[in-house]
Design a protein around this motif. Structure first.
Motif, mmCIF file in Angstrom:
data_model
loop_
_atom_site.group_PDB
_atom_site.id
_atom_site.type_symbol
_atom_site.label_atom_id
_atom_site.label_comp_id
_atom_site.label_asym_id
_atom_site.label_seq_id
_atom_site.Cartn_x
_atom_site.Cartn_y
_atom_site.Cartn_z
ATOM 1 N N TYR A 13 50.780 62.302 0.123
ATOM 2 C CA TYR A 13 50.188 63.642 0.094
ATOM 3 C C TYR A 13 48.761 64.286 0.877
ATOM 4 O O TYR A 13 48.892 63.201 1.809
ATOM 5 C CB TYR A 13 48.774 63.035 -1.211
ATOM 6 C CG TYR A 13 48.087 63.667 -1.700
ATOM 7 C CD1 TYR A 13 48.568 64.699 -3.030
ATOM 8 C CD2 TYR A 13 46.863 63.432 -1.146
ATOM 9 C CE1 TYR A 13 47.315 65.336 -3.055
ATOM 10 C CE2 TYR A 13 45.929 64.636 -2.223
ATOM 11 C CZ TYR A 13 46.325 65.298 -3.192
ATOM 12 O OH TYR A 13 45.453 66.737 -3.582
ATOM 13 N N TYR A 14 49.683 66.090 0.715
ATOM 14 C CA TYR A 14 48.182 66.140 1.172
ATOM 15 C C TYR A 14 47.200 67.323 1.157
ATOM 16 O O TYR A 14 48.290 68.354 -0.251
ATOM 17 C CB TYR A 14 49.196 67.709 2.253
ATOM 18 C CG TYR A 14 50.417 66.333 3.055
ATOM 19 C CD1 TYR A 14 50.155 66.314 4.531
ATOM 20 C CD2 TYR A 14 51.678 66.254 2.966
ATOM 21 C CE1 TYR A 14 50.907 65.278 4.818
ATOM 22 C CE2 TYR A 14 52.627 65.931 4.041
ATOM 23 C CZ TYR A 14 52.790 65.151 5.032
ATOM 24 O OH TYR A 14 52.932 65.073 5.857
ATOM 25 N N PRO A 15 45.627 67.082 1.306
ATOM 26 C CA PRO A 15 45.096 67.595 0.705
ATOM 27 C C PRO A 15 44.723 68.846 0.642
ATOM 28 O O PRO A 15 44.133 69.714 0.163
ATOM 29 C CB PRO A 15 43.979 66.695 0.588
ATOM 30 C CG PRO A 15 44.171 66.355 2.211
ATOM 31 C CD PRO A 15 45.799 66.019 1.927
ATOM 32 N N GLY A 46 54.725 71.657 -4.062
ATOM 33 C CA GLY A 46 53.498 71.422 -4.066
ATOM 34 C C GLY A 46 52.873 73.126 -4.247
ATOM 35 O O GLY A 46 53.895 73.889 -4.734
ATOM 36 N N LYS A 73 42.703 76.221 -1.396
ATOM 37 C CA LYS A 73 42.905 74.752 -1.617
ATOM 38 C C LYS A 73 44.056 74.486 -1.702
ATOM 39 O O LYS A 73 43.827 75.286 -3.598
ATOM 40 C CB LYS A 73 41.715 73.913 -2.405
ATOM 41 C CG LYS A 73 41.914 72.569 -2.797
ATOM 42 C CD LYS A 73 41.488 71.713 -2.085
ATOM 43 C CE LYS A 73 41.788 70.363 -2.896
ATOM 44 N NZ LYS A 73 42.766 69.707 -1.996
ATOM 45 N N ASP A 74 44.619 74.086 -1.911
ATOM 46 C CA ASP A 74 46.068 73.825 -2.373
ATOM 47 C C ASP A 74 46.779 72.618 -1.877
ATOM 48 O O ASP A 74 46.181 72.220 -0.995
ATOM 49 C CB ASP A 74 46.908 74.706 -2.417
ATOM 50 C CG ASP A 74 46.837 76.129 -3.771
ATOM 51 O OD1 ASP A 74 47.866 75.187 -4.199
ATOM 52 O OD2 ASP A 74 47.891 77.029 -3.474
ATOM 53 N N THR A 75 47.796 71.877 -2.733
ATOM 54 C CA THR A 75 48.060 70.910 -2.159
ATOM 55 C C THR A 75 49.682 70.522 -1.912
ATOM 56 O O THR A 75 50.639 71.832 -2.600
ATOM 57 C CB THR A 75 47.610 69.763 -3.748
ATOM 58 O OG1 THR A 75 48.086 69.452 -4.428
ATOM 59 C CG2 THR A 75 46.119 69.560 -3.567
#
Length: 238
Positions: free
Chosen positions: A100-102, A213, A232-234
């Protein structure tokens, strides 16, 4: 037509908009409403999509041992998996590692490393592709990999031709050895299919790595430039 709209199940805001248009333009407004309601353009895309699913259904078989294991571990999820298989032939698999990449910049760094490792193919489908730091670094790797014989395919949404990319950009990439298409390109005729855009953000490398994502291929998504404050996107890597 106004009486029909008042009694229809349409969303109230859309209903009011159409009533105003028809009140102002009468005959032509009615024709425009009927044309829009017919949804000819999107129906054609839907028929093509369903035809593709039928042609490739036998190539995407659900492993029953995976669903049995899932039924034991998470019975509430099994119904969703079965629904996905019925509606679009999307089998669930096991044994995957998910990262997971915040933030977009985290995904970008990992993407570059995986792109350099490609040996067979690189498939990208993104809603937005914009020239700049992010796409420039990715494109540099794609060009080098194309020279090595790696099968390269890129698809992006046709609205990018409005401001991000020139209309002949697919031809430019073809000259670099990269197969490229616009999804639903904008043309000089009226069609209802323009309402349906390609919002997917997918990268697949050699059938070994997959990215998905909300992160598009544009500099604001990795905070290289600022448009609306910190972006801010994941994303996930499978």
């Amino acid at each position: 037509m106004i009486v029909y709209l008042i009694n229809s199940d349409m969303d109230s805001s859309a209903k009011l908009t159409w009533i105003l248009i028809i009140s102002a333009t009468s005959f032509f407004g009615t024709l425009f409403y009927l044309y829009t309601k017919s949804n000819i353009g999107s129906r054609a895309v839907g028929f093509s999509y369903n035809d593709l699913i039928k042609k490739h259904k036998d190539e995407l078989i659900q492993d029953t041992s995976v669903t049995k294991q899932l039924e034991a571990d998470s019975p509430e999820t099994v119904d969703l998996v079965r629904y996905l298989n019925r509606s679009g032939t999307f089998p669930i698999t096991s044994g995957n590692k998910v990262t997971y990449y915040p933030l977009g910049e985290d995904k970008f760094k990992a993407m570059l490393d995986d792109l350099k490792r490609a040996e067979k193919f690189i498939f990208l489908e993104y809603f937005i592709v914009d020239e700049g730091h992010m796409w420039g670094n990715i494109l540099h790797i794609l060009v080098e990999k194309a020279k090595q014989g790696v099968d390269m395919r890129v698809m992006y949404d046709g609205t990018c031709a409005i401001s991000q990319l020139p209309y002949n950009y697919p031809q430019r990439l073809e000259k670099l050895g990269i197969k490229c298409k616009m999804f639903s390109p904008l043309r000089t005729f009226l069609s209802t299919h323009y309402n349906y855009r390609g919002h997917r953000k997918i990268l697949v490398i050699d059938g070994k790595f997959g990215y998905n994502g909300g992160v598009n291929l544009a500099d604001e998504y990795i905070n290289h430039i600022e448009r609306f404050g910190h972006w801010k996107d994941t994303a996930i890597r499978i």
